[in-house]
Write an enzyme that holds these catalytic residues in place. Sequence first.
Site, PDB file in Angstrom:
ATOM      1  N   HIS A 294      39.062  37.376  49.821  1.00  0.00           N
ATOM      2  CA  HIS A 294      40.388  37.188  49.505  1.00  0.00           C
ATOM      3  C   HIS A 294      41.528  36.820  50.194  1.00  0.00           C
ATOM      4  CE1 HIS A 294      42.506  38.686  45.432  1.00  0.00           C
ATOM      5  NE2 HIS A 294      43.086  37.703  45.994  1.00  0.00           N
ATOM      6  N   ILE A 295      41.272  35.603  50.587  1.00  0.00           N
ATOM      7  CA  ILE A 295      42.123  34.975  51.710  1.00  0.00           C
ATOM      8  C   ILE A 295      42.955  33.731  50.936  1.00  0.00           C
ATOM      9  CG2 ILE A 295      41.332  35.820  53.808  1.00  0.00           C
ATOM     10  CD1 ILE A 295      39.987  33.260  54.285  1.00  0.00           C
TER      11      ILE A 295
HETATM   12  P1  NDP Z   1      48.774  30.045  36.084  1.00  0.00           P
HETATM   13  O1  NDP Z   1      49.452  31.165  35.202  1.00  0.00           O
HETATM   14  O2  NDP Z   1      49.761  28.626  36.465  1.00  0.00           O
HETATM   15  O3  NDP Z   1      47.387  29.576  35.706  1.00  0.00           O
HETATM   16  C1  NDP Z   1      46.519  30.515  35.223  1.00  0.00           C
HETATM   17  C2  NDP Z   1      45.730  29.812  34.204  1.00  0.00           C
HETATM   18  O4  NDP Z   1      44.730  30.638  33.442  1.00  0.00           O
HETATM   19  C3  NDP Z   1      46.521  28.906  32.995  1.00  0.00           C
HETATM   20  O5  NDP Z   1      46.571  27.515  32.908  1.00  0.00           O
HETATM   21  C4  NDP Z   1      45.851  29.308  31.873  1.00  0.00           C
HETATM   22  O6  NDP Z   1      45.514  28.451  30.800  1.00  0.00           O
HETATM   23  C5  NDP Z   1      44.643  29.900  32.417  1.00  0.00           C
HETATM   24  N1  NDP Z   1      43.832  30.758  31.502  1.00  0.00           N
HETATM   25  C6  NDP Z   1      44.160  31.900  30.841  1.00  0.00           C
HETATM   26  N2  NDP Z   1      43.403  32.425  30.066  1.00  0.00           N
HETATM   27  C7  NDP Z   1      42.346  31.381  29.933  1.00  0.00           C
HETATM   28  C8  NDP Z   1      40.988  31.359  29.304  1.00  0.00           C
HETATM   29  N3  NDP Z   1      40.874  32.205  28.351  1.00  0.00           N
HETATM   30  N4  NDP Z   1      40.064  30.435  29.568  1.00  0.00           N
HETATM   31  C9  NDP Z   1      40.728  29.106  30.682  1.00  0.00           C
HETATM   32  N5  NDP Z   1      42.091  29.548  31.145  1.00  0.00           N
HETATM   33  C10 NDP Z   1      42.546  30.370  30.987  1.00  0.00           C
HETATM   34  O7  NDP Z   1      48.375  30.655  37.447  1.00  0.00           O
HETATM   35  P2  NDP Z   1      48.246  30.198  39.138  1.00  0.00           P
HETATM   36  O8  NDP Z   1      47.627  29.031  38.963  1.00  0.00           O
HETATM   37  O9  NDP Z   1      49.483  30.438  39.796  1.00  0.00           O
HETATM   38  O10 NDP Z   1      47.348  31.372  39.280  1.00  0.00           O
HETATM   39  C11 NDP Z   1      46.049  31.684  38.731  1.00  0.00           C
HETATM   40  C12 NDP Z   1      45.364  32.888  39.220  1.00  0.00           C
HETATM   41  O11 NDP Z   1      44.693  32.655  40.586  1.00  0.00           O
HETATM   42  C13 NDP Z   1      46.189  34.016  39.467  1.00  0.00           C
HETATM   43  O12 NDP Z   1      46.300  34.724  38.376  1.00  0.00           O
HETATM   44  C14 NDP Z   1      45.277  34.962  40.348  1.00  0.00           C
HETATM   45  O13 NDP Z   1      44.631  35.773  39.576  1.00  0.00           O
HETATM   46  C15 NDP Z   1      44.313  33.793  41.069  1.00  0.00           C
HETATM   47  N6  NDP Z   1      45.065  33.830  42.874  1.00  0.00           N
HETATM   48  C16 NDP Z   1      44.126  34.067  43.614  1.00  0.00           C
HETATM   49  C17 NDP Z   1      44.259  33.752  44.724  1.00  0.00           C
HETATM   50  C18 NDP Z   1      43.582  34.314  45.829  1.00  0.00           C
HETATM   51  O14 NDP Z   1      43.864  34.664  47.053  1.00  0.00           O
HETATM   52  N7  NDP Z   1      42.338  34.041  45.677  1.00  0.00           N
HETATM   53  C19 NDP Z   1      45.846  33.624  45.276  1.00  0.00           C
HETATM   54  C20 NDP Z   1      46.753  33.380  44.160  1.00  0.00           C
HETATM   55  C21 NDP Z   1      46.362  33.255  42.715  1.00  0.00           C
HETATM   56  P3  NDP Z   1      46.359  28.449  29.530  1.00  0.00           P
HETATM   57  O15 NDP Z   1      47.925  28.098  29.804  1.00  0.00           O
HETATM   58  O16 NDP Z   1      45.855  27.323  28.709  1.00  0.00           O
HETATM   59  O17 NDP Z   1      46.267  30.014  28.925  1.00  0.00           O
HETATM   60  C1  DGY Z   2      47.633  36.717  44.402  1.00  0.00           C
HETATM   61  O1  DGY Z   2      48.491  36.481  44.629  1.00  0.00           O
HETATM   62  O2  DGY Z   2      47.346  37.188  42.946  1.00  0.00           O
HETATM   63  C2  DGY Z   2      46.476  36.397  45.103  1.00  0.00           C
HETATM   64  O3  DGY Z   2      45.333  36.941  44.695  1.00  0.00           O
HETATM   65  C3  DGY Z   2      46.705  37.297  46.448  1.00  0.00           C
HETATM   66  O4  DGY Z   2      47.788  36.281  47.032  1.00  0.00           O
END
Ligand code: NDP
Ligand code: DGY
Length: 327
Positions: A294-295
């Site tokens: 988870h980085i």
């Molecule tokens: P956003 O809110 O911009 O994007 C989330 C997306 O998820 C939206 O486009 C939304 O689409 C989509 N979504 C929601 N429900 C569904 C569904 N049923 N099917 C398909 N798509 C869906 O968030 P971010 O892009 O900023 O971040 C996304 C996620 O990434 C975070 O919630 C977090 O969990 C994860 N993350 C992980 C990190 C890591 O370290 N690995 C770091 C940062 C984030 P719609 O608008 O159409 O609902």
């Molecule tokens: C987030 O912000 O949701 C990531 O998983 C960690 O940065």
Amino acid sequence: MASTGETRPKVFVTRSDIPQIGLDLLKAECDVTVWEQPSPVPRTELLRNIVGKDALFCTLCDKIDSDVLEKASPSLKVIGTMSVGYDHIDVGGCKAQGIRVGYTPDVLTDATAELTMALLLATTRRLFEANKEVYNGGWKSWAPTWMCGQGLKGSTVGIVGFGRIGQEVAKRIVPFKPSRILYTGRTERKSEAAEVNAEYVNFDILLKESDVVVVLCALSPETVNMFNEESFAKMKKSAVFINASRGAVVDQKALYEALRNGVITSAGLDVTTPEPLPVDDPLTKLSNIVILPHIGSADLRTRIEMSRITACNILQGIIGTQMIAEV
Ligand code: NDP
Ligand code: DGY
């Protein structure tokens, strides 16, 4: 914020190793109690320390559920999570209690998109498998088909969750010359998709037609276990599966079976269930998977900014002004 003689707001910070800027900002205005360990606060300590606090600085490791909110009532006014994901927080419960929730979108988008690309390339081109061969004697000579993976050029890449990070990943994929970029989600995003020539398709078509499936959707009741035996069965046998969203969007047992039985070719995960993944988890025994701890946002400047924004959200929440980012 509080003039001399006034009581300063009380804030609980759930771990000691957050970048200093966040702590300094809070300490200038508030009475701050920090869980003095560079590890997630134990549940019992969270429940004990939240009592009587005006605000909470937490991370995605802290489950803020109805039990925490009950203990926090009636003093808690604001929660700042140092993350963009907020699936660890009972947001409905917060709204019902009038607790504002701040989070950190945008600032980590580039770092996470970058890491997702690294994971994608490491998985498709088998970097970790190949690297091990250098050290274990498996590298005998250059060989025509040894350690061959699949390049992105000419491939179809499907993005599940075309939000901030999903769109940035798509932009980074374009220079690799894919033949198509597909995306799915609840909403069609025409103008953002046009920038990268991405096509909006339903989930099943994306699974069926993609060579690489990249998951970047938020975790919600709708997306829990959305990758299960049925979804893996719809994917190409040659498909590569990448998840950088949350572990719980994947039924991990189904992923294990799919990888072991050749239902799909390989997977790259930055997120798992649970975290940390036990070292003896069956997934760790497979060679066709890359697992990272988870980085996604782990770029130091990004984490420093996440700490600053979380503290600002809290301070703004306490005085009742607009936060940098509020859920
Ligand atoms: P956003 O809110 O911009 O994007 C989330 C997306 O998820 C939206 O486009 C939304 O689409 C989509 N979504 C929601 N429900 C569904 C569904 N049923 N099917 C398909 N798509 C869906 O968030 P971010 O892009 O900023 O971040 C996304 C996620 O990434 C975070 O919630 C977090 O969990 C994860 N993350 C992980 C990190 C890591 O370290 N690995 C770091 C940062 C984030 P719609 O608008 O159409 O609902
Ligand atoms: C987030 O912000 O949701 C990531 O998983 C960690 O940065």
